[in-house]
Design an enzyme around this catalytic site. Sequence first.
Site, PDB file in Angstrom:
ATOM      1  N   LYS A  75       0.853  -1.202   0.000  1.00  0.00           N
ATOM      2  CA  LYS A  75       0.000   0.000   0.000  1.00  0.00           C
ATOM      3  C   LYS A  75       0.884   1.246   0.000  1.00  0.00           C
ATOM      4  O   LYS A  75       1.917   1.287   0.678  1.00  0.00           O
ATOM      5  CB  LYS A  75      -0.917  -0.013   1.222  1.00  0.00           C
ATOM      6  N   SER A 151      -9.651   2.191   2.894  1.00  0.00           N
ATOM      7  CA  SER A 151      -8.770   2.864   1.960  1.00  0.00           C
ATOM      8  C   SER A 151      -7.804   1.911   1.249  1.00  0.00           C
ATOM      9  O   SER A 151      -7.169   2.283   0.265  1.00  0.00           O
ATOM     10  CB  SER A 151      -7.950   3.925   2.715  1.00  0.00           C
ATOM     11  N   SER A 175     -10.126  -0.259   7.136  1.00  0.00           N
ATOM     12  CA  SER A 175      -9.564  -0.097   5.792  1.00  0.00           C
ATOM     13  C   SER A 175      -8.854  -1.317   5.237  1.00  0.00           C
ATOM     14  O   SER A 175      -8.448  -1.309   4.082  1.00  0.00           O
ATOM     15  CB  SER A 175      -8.609   1.109   5.767  1.00  0.00           C
TER      16      SER A 175
END
Length: 488
Positions: A75, A151, A175
């Site tokens: 990420k 996210s 997330s």
Amino acid sequence: MSLFDYTLKELQEKLHNKEITVTDLVDASYARIKEVDDEVKAFLTLDEENARAAAKELDEQGGDNPLFGIPIGIKDNIVTKGLRTTCASKFLDNFTDPLYDATVVSKLKDKKTVTIGKLNMDEFAMGSSNENSAYFTTRNPWNTDYVPGGSSGASAAAVAAGEVFFSLGSDTGGSIREPAAFCGVVGLKPTYGLVSRFGLVAFASSLDQIGPMTRTVEDNAHLLQAIVGHDEMDSTSADVEIPNYTEALKQDVKGLRIAVPSEYLGEGVSDEVRESIKAALKVYEDLGATWEEVSLPHSRYAVAAYYLLSSSEASANLARFDGVRYGVRSTQAENMIDVFKYSRRDGFGEEVKRRIMLGTFALSSGYYDAYYKKAQKARTLIKNDFDKVFEDYDVIVGPTTPTPAFKVGEKVEDPLTMYATDILTIPVNLAGVPGISLPCGFSSEGLPIGLQIIGKHFDEATIYRAAHAFEQATDHHKQKPALGGVKG
């Protein structure tokens, strides 16, 4: 069969028997990215030259740990030395050459994984749909008209689409688990402090946790095992004994005591999700576990408390992004005040600005006691609810999200409705306990539904035991999206 049809254990056997090489795995990853990423849009940055060089070196070295030679996606809020790290924000568009690795990245390098690239996200991890990225919206591999969650939406989508074998995400209010549910993969939010946050660009420091996203529970346990442990570079890192998580997978769930909060199956939860959870509970009954309905009465305050607390921490953490210390500097400024004002105006997206404003307001003189302090008290009550339930039960089970994935554009103009999608995951972060999401069914439109299993502090082993038993008794995890000409 595609190489992505195999588990980590099976891939390691093939590597050991020289049926495949690390280079083959990396080639397969980039070939799949080339085939489907124009549709999925998971990757912000690829590191193909370095990945292929690393694969060649590993083929010459050899190795036998469970993660050896496996391609991974990271990420984009997790710092990677020499590899662009943007947090999906224009503000960090020029952060092309970080000087160090996050602790989790260093640990994975020690295990000889191969970093394929950096994955898209909601800007600074603020969002539930991946529509807040400053670059583009990642799509759900099961149906590209739908969001992958946020996210860490791209971290889940890349695994579901077969672009990487596993990925790292971060979870502040759901997330990791929400995207895992929307994309039909396995995602774990560890106990707060179990995994080092050093090198994770902070959103809300008392809530953020890095965690693994994989195709199966066993693969998830292997990845968690590699990244846990005390870290002197993180003052919130817990110095606790680390069990062997894969050993827990060998145990059955006979006698396991499951709590099912009535609040998690009530108003707002779709009929399809509710029925999938009831079916999952029947599976647990057949496996010898027992379940009872309980109450987490203060969970109704979780969303309000979370957005006050996380936004307050964000307003402090993001103060460093001013065009001087960090971030792209505005060229319009004529004085120092303008540098701060214009750089932040142009660098941050609308959702980030919204949360900074909310957090600054909650921390301001005259409102601190009325909002921030009260939210902290609500957080304590929520934690106490979990502690009370765990006196009598081993795990808490319920849906990960109230509904399956929603369409791109459906909620982006309504922030309050978007915030409510995290209603079932936020309490876990406020309490600091671990939670996992794994697939437990599909909607009438063919979209995955997630089962959430919540455990006691630092008891990830029991969560894995419960998750693995369910996974082995069902075939939801074997389903694959029809993408790039490959049928599910």
